[in-house]
Design a protein around this motif. Structure first.
Motif, mmCIF file in Angstrom:
data_model
loop_
_atom_site.group_PDB
_atom_site.id
_atom_site.type_symbol
_atom_site.label_atom_id
_atom_site.label_comp_id
_atom_site.label_asym_id
_atom_site.label_seq_id
_atom_site.Cartn_x
_atom_site.Cartn_y
_atom_site.Cartn_z
ATOM 1 N N ILE A 17 -8.690 -10.803 3.578
ATOM 2 C CA ILE A 17 -8.250 -9.880 4.584
ATOM 3 C C ILE A 17 -6.966 -9.299 4.866
ATOM 4 C CG2 ILE A 17 -8.409 -9.327 7.106
ATOM 5 C CD1 ILE A 17 -11.202 -10.506 7.199
ATOM 6 N N PRO A 18 -5.913 -10.279 4.997
ATOM 7 C CA PRO A 18 -4.587 -9.731 5.063
ATOM 8 C C PRO A 18 -4.256 -9.119 3.880
ATOM 9 C CG PRO A 18 -4.736 -12.211 5.384
ATOM 10 C CD PRO A 18 -6.162 -11.838 4.798
ATOM 11 N N GLY A 19 -4.693 -9.212 2.509
ATOM 12 C CA GLY A 19 -3.919 -8.508 1.563
ATOM 13 C C GLY A 19 -4.858 -7.123 1.618
ATOM 14 N N ALA A 20 -6.186 -7.147 1.814
ATOM 15 C CA ALA A 20 -6.951 -6.190 1.874
ATOM 16 C C ALA A 20 -6.338 -4.885 2.799
ATOM 17 C CB ALA A 20 -8.256 -6.102 2.518
ATOM 18 N N LEU A 21 -5.783 -5.311 4.199
ATOM 19 C CA LEU A 21 -5.185 -4.336 5.145
ATOM 20 C C LEU A 21 -3.813 -4.034 4.644
ATOM 21 C CD1 LEU A 21 -5.769 -6.502 8.284
ATOM 22 C CD2 LEU A 21 -6.847 -4.513 7.730
ATOM 23 N N SER A 22 -3.157 -4.800 3.753
ATOM 24 C CA SER A 22 -2.021 -4.262 3.205
ATOM 25 C C SER A 22 -2.414 -3.091 2.390
ATOM 26 C CB SER A 22 -1.099 -5.415 2.308
ATOM 27 O OG SER A 22 -0.802 -6.449 2.909
ATOM 28 N N LEU A 23 -3.354 -3.082 1.564
ATOM 29 C CA LEU A 23 -3.813 -2.010 0.692
ATOM 30 C C LEU A 23 -4.155 -0.937 1.504
ATOM 31 C CD1 LEU A 23 -6.170 -4.159 -1.789
ATOM 32 C CD2 LEU A 23 -4.092 -2.739 -2.496
ATOM 33 N N ILE A 24 -4.735 -1.139 2.495
ATOM 34 C CA ILE A 24 -5.349 0.100 3.490
ATOM 35 C C ILE A 24 -4.018 0.652 4.077
ATOM 36 C CG2 ILE A 24 -6.488 0.479 5.726
ATOM 37 C CD1 ILE A 24 -8.129 -0.202 3.227
ATOM 38 N N ARG A 25 -3.057 0.036 4.592
ATOM 39 C CA ARG A 25 -1.933 0.461 4.948
ATOM 40 C C ARG A 25 -1.386 1.864 4.131
ATOM 41 N NH1 ARG A 25 1.025 -3.774 5.544
ATOM 42 N NH2 ARG A 25 0.629 -4.274 7.604
ATOM 43 N N GLU A 26 -1.607 1.281 2.703
ATOM 44 C CA GLU A 26 -1.167 2.528 1.656
ATOM 45 C C GLU A 26 -2.089 3.464 1.541
ATOM 46 O OE1 GLU A 26 1.815 2.271 -0.199
ATOM 47 O OE2 GLU A 26 2.675 0.382 0.744
ATOM 48 N N LEU A 27 -3.126 3.082 1.454
ATOM 49 C CA LEU A 27 -4.359 4.026 0.925
ATOM 50 C C LEU A 27 -4.822 4.973 2.210
ATOM 51 C CD1 LEU A 27 -6.743 1.765 -1.075
ATOM 52 C CD2 LEU A 27 -5.231 3.759 -2.008
ATOM 53 N N ARG A 28 -4.733 4.466 3.449
ATOM 54 C CA ARG A 28 -4.834 5.077 4.589
ATOM 55 C C ARG A 28 -3.926 4.984 5.600
ATOM 56 N NH1 ARG A 28 -8.335 6.789 1.412
ATOM 57 N NH2 ARG A 28 -10.551 6.792 1.513
ATOM 58 N N PRO A 29 -2.600 5.550 5.588
ATOM 59 C CA PRO A 29 -1.429 5.417 6.324
ATOM 60 C C PRO A 29 -1.642 5.885 7.957
ATOM 61 C CG PRO A 29 -1.266 7.228 4.670
ATOM 62 C CD PRO A 29 -2.488 6.488 4.282
ATOM 63 N N ASP A 30 -2.897 6.697 7.964
ATOM 64 C CA ASP A 30 -3.074 7.427 9.319
ATOM 65 C C ASP A 30 -4.124 6.292 10.180
ATOM 66 O OD1 ASP A 30 -5.152 7.840 7.442
ATOM 67 O OD2 ASP A 30 -6.044 9.515 8.702
ATOM 68 N N TRP A 31 -4.823 5.206 9.566
ATOM 69 C CA TRP A 31 -5.411 4.288 10.337
ATOM 70 C C TRP A 31 -4.702 3.481 11.088
ATOM 71 C CZ3 TRP A 31 -9.882 2.304 6.678
ATOM 72 C CH2 TRP A 31 -10.887 3.394 6.319
ATOM 73 N N ASP A 32 -5.032 2.969 12.308
ATOM 74 C CA ASP A 32 -4.384 1.973 13.001
ATOM 75 C C ASP A 32 -5.302 0.659 12.464
ATOM 76 O OD1 ASP A 32 -3.767 0.125 15.040
ATOM 77 O OD2 ASP A 32 -4.240 1.808 16.638
ATOM 78 N N LEU A 33 -4.246 -0.111 11.925
ATOM 79 C CA LEU A 33 -4.816 -1.468 11.572
ATOM 80 C C LEU A 33 -5.403 -2.544 12.399
ATOM 81 C CD1 LEU A 33 -2.064 -2.374 8.732
ATOM 82 C CD2 LEU A 33 -4.219 -1.016 8.642
ATOM 83 N N ARG A 34 -5.058 -2.217 13.816
ATOM 84 C CA ARG A 34 -5.597 -2.978 14.900
ATOM 85 C C ARG A 34 -7.161 -2.743 14.954
ATOM 86 N NH1 ARG A 34 -1.680 -1.326 19.345
ATOM 87 N NH2 ARG A 34 -2.288 0.604 18.484
#
Length: 363
Positions: free
Chosen positions: A33-50
């Motif tokens: 999960i932590p690494g996946a969220l790092s990827l999401i931060r790059e791929l979906r910058p408009d998503w609120d990771l929380r």
């Protein structure tokens, strides 16, 4: 280039499609999960990771697969696939990306968002991942036959005549096993010796090419869970292209028929009977004709001849996944009894060998 032989990698030019984004992020296989969220931060910058929700899929026995999404419908879910330990022994990752992009260009694969240091991120395909209870149903069987025909009708790059990847891979797998020959493992007591396996491979390499099965772009790993059925849209799509590449047409079909048995506890009594095989092959040949712009239905002899070819290649499929399981038994951290699986595949190989080799085409 003309009609020359070429290896699978040179068939698809990387310049044919935009370069896939590459992120220098590594994801911990044991804590995805932590690494996946790092990827999401790059791929979906408009998503609120929380607010990002995750779902870990447990069906795979090669890789870890995680979906990341915001809404429960998973409409815009991103799949994060983390490569399993030592899977580079089986899979050329450059070839996998190339196959992925080529299949995407022909409407057979989802969008590939990026590669990262030890995996891929791609579009989630909505639908039901099938089980053995689904693939024999007439309407689903027909859809699978059509989708496989779509793969097999994709033209080779620049008109070259591809070589089957089968023999190269089997010889590579056998050589990997030879490097650690002599290691005692009581769980492998019922597995044929490497000497016997080598003899069988030599025989297969001489025997199967005599059937002159065409070499086409194949999925090569069409187990039930790799077929996604979208009931709403009335189609199936195949996922996981790690083993995709040019191979014998009859191998791809035979491999799928073997997978009717399931994976976790294979039951080869579920292997399709002759009537089901003929129905599947008739749909497949009809779809192939339509996709090539040809008229008319498949003739009985054409269906019967393909059925005989497919049943010969059942042997190559059992042999392939038997070797694969032996290597996984040695290296994989995934909780799966690979030794038992290898034993079952080789046992089935020797069980069906006299039956399928007795089949002969009608004159």
């Amino acid at each position: 280039m003309g009609e020359q032989q070429c290896h699978s990698r040179s068939l698809h030019s990387h310049s044919d499609s935009p370069t896939v984004r590459s992120l220098s992020i590594s994801v911990d296989e044991q804590n995805v999960i932590p690494g996946a969220l790092s990827l999401i931060r790059e791929l979906r910058p408009d998503w609120d990771l929380r607010h990002v929700q995750t779902k870990l899929f447990t069906d795979g026995i090669t890789n870890k697969l995680l979906a990341c999404y915001l809404d429960t419908s998973m409409k815009d879910a991103v799949l994060v696939r983390v490569y399993g330990k030592r899977t580079e022994l089986f899979v050329d990752r450059k070839d996998e990306v190339t196959s992925f992009e080529m299949l995407r260009a022909h409407g057979c694969a989802p969008e590939l968002y990026c590669t990262f240091q030890n995996g891929l991120c791609y579009e989630f395909m909505r639908g039901l991942a099938l089980g053995p209870e689904h693939v024999c149903q007439p309407h689903i069987l027909r859809l699978i036959a059509y989708e496989m025909a779509k793969y097999h009708c994709i033209p080779a790059h620049n008109g070259c005549l591809p070589k089957a990847v089968l023999w190269q891979k089997l010889n590579k797998y056998l050589s990997i096993l030879h490097t650690e020959e002599g290691i005692e493992d009581r769980r492998l007591a019922e597995i044929p010796s490497l000497k016997v396996l080598e003899q069988e491979l030599n025989w297969l390499q001489k025997y199967l090419p005599t059937f002159e099965s065409p070499i086409v772009l194949c999925h090569n790993d069409l187990l039930c869970k790799n077929v996604i059925y979208n009931e709403e849209e009335g189609h199936v799509r195949f996922i996981d292209y790690e083993y995709a590449g040019y191979n014998y047409q009859a191998y791809d079909i035979a491999n799928h028929f073997n997978e009717f048995a399931g994976v976790s506890e294979p039951d080869y009594r579920l292997f399709p009977d002759r009537e089901t095989q003929l129905e599947w092959l008739r749909h497949y040949l009809g779809a192939s004709r339509r996709l090539k712009g040809e008229e008319g239905e498949a003739q009985d002899k054409e269906v019967d001849d393909l059925c005989i070819q497919v049943n010969q290649f059942v042997l190559a499929s059992h042999y392939f996944w038997g070797l694969w399981a032996l290597i996984q038994h040695r290296y994989s951290d995934i909780d799966f009894n690979f030794a038992q699986y290898a034993m079952l595949r080789f046992k089935q190989y020797f069980h069906v060998k006299p039956q399928v080799t007795a089949l002969q085409p009608a004159k």
